[in-house]
Design a protein around this motif. Sequence first.
Motif, mmCIF file in Angstrom:
data_model
loop_
_atom_site.group_PDB
_atom_site.id
_atom_site.type_symbol
_atom_site.label_atom_id
_atom_site.label_comp_id
_atom_site.label_asym_id
_atom_site.label_seq_id
_atom_site.Cartn_x
_atom_site.Cartn_y
_atom_site.Cartn_z
ATOM 1 N N UNK A 217 -1.500 -7.612 3.799
ATOM 2 C CA UNK A 217 -1.009 -8.953 3.491
ATOM 3 C C UNK A 217 -0.037 -8.950 2.327
ATOM 4 N N UNK A 218 -0.378 -8.185 1.293
ATOM 5 C CA UNK A 218 0.498 -8.098 0.131
ATOM 6 C C UNK A 218 1.850 -7.499 0.510
ATOM 7 N N UNK A 219 1.804 -6.453 1.344
ATOM 8 C CA UNK A 219 3.053 -5.830 1.769
ATOM 9 C C UNK A 219 3.904 -6.788 2.603
ATOM 10 N N UNK A 220 3.273 -7.493 3.510
ATOM 11 C CA UNK A 220 4.010 -8.410 4.381
ATOM 12 C C UNK A 220 4.548 -9.621 3.631
ATOM 13 N N UNK A 221 4.090 -9.850 2.413
ATOM 14 C CA UNK A 221 4.598 -10.964 1.610
ATOM 15 C C UNK A 221 6.034 -10.732 1.158
ATOM 16 N N UNK A 222 6.477 -9.471 1.222
ATOM 17 C CA UNK A 222 7.833 -9.146 0.806
ATOM 18 C C UNK A 222 7.991 -8.922 -0.683
ATOM 19 N N UNK A 223 6.889 -8.876 -1.423
ATOM 20 C CA UNK A 223 6.961 -8.731 -2.882
ATOM 21 C C UNK A 223 6.980 -7.277 -3.349
ATOM 22 N N UNK A 224 6.900 -6.342 -2.385
ATOM 23 C CA UNK A 224 6.905 -4.926 -2.742
ATOM 24 C C UNK A 224 7.994 -4.199 -1.966
#
Length: 364
Positions: A217-224
């Motif tokens: 989920x964190x990766x798919x948020x586009x923040x990384x």
Amino acid sequence: MTEPELMNPRLPSRLRGLCAVAIAVLGLHGAMSAAAAETLPSINLQLSPWTVVARSKGIFKEEFDKIGTKEVNLIASGGADLIGAETAAVNKGAIAIAQRMIYPATVHRANGLDGVIIWASEPSNRYRAPVIARASNEQINKLADLDGKKFGSSRISCYWSAPTEALQSVGLPLDSRGKQGRVRYESIDNVSVALSAVLSGATDATTVHLAAGNAAGAWLSGKFKVVGHPPDDGVYINHAGRITYFARREFVNKYPEVVKAFLASRERTMAWTLDNVDEASKIVAKETRVPLEVAKFQITHLGQWEFTQGEPNADRTRNAIKTFQSWYIAQGDDVLSERKLTDAQIDAFVDARFFVGGKYSIYR
């Protein structure tokens, strides 16, 4: 002839002796048959993307019913669990069989877990454990940019071994217990905390499995963003980054047919899932309580590991362990340096009964 008949004094003594031996042998055979036929009424397994599919599609029921195991319980570890909690669960009997990458699994064996590897995957790939940084951090775009910066990840996992080799490949060793490197290292055993540290600026980079439930989920948020990978011809991808399933030696010796049913279930589930991605994604989303987008990513991302092929050869698996153990000791791995496994221990750690040529192998 019954025992009372056997004791009849009218029978010749020699005949009575022969009959006694026969009855003893039959009794022993019966006891051995009863032991061999012992069943496991229920089994606890990890709740994961593939196991929820196996349960939903009736694959577990079909395979375990064959051996009399009527109840399969899937245990959710919880997002707050520290990395490595599954090892403690196996050791205490809370779950029967656990998944872990081969490097940390070996470290746990070196630390005293009396377990065996019953399945290992094919080699890993560059996408499974990349080095990532905050997408908005314009100062960190490649591995070389981490010189003098802070890196935080779990110590006993791919999250340490993959970036160690990646950074070594560009001449930037991580700090070790005995020597300062070119990149400061912070040990963080919770993936959510490691990711939050990067977002907050407390650390500059980390490594996680992007397809893991606590990272997708964190990766798919586009923040990384990905800023580097371990080398394709390196030790991590070819040896230390393989996935394993392991269990306590005592459990495996007592219930080898249960282990085989588990492995057969995984093989069938993998094939069905890859042929039915959309339906499988809906099952994973519902049963593991993640968004559909995350569930599909966990199945289709190049770095996923839940639905990867197995390594059928036990000796190749043993060679992988021996190879990465030697390499990591040379790189200053403190755990394996202090508690190195001998070749004999490694050979026994990989249970050949479940690989090609073994009595309980799923590979035909």
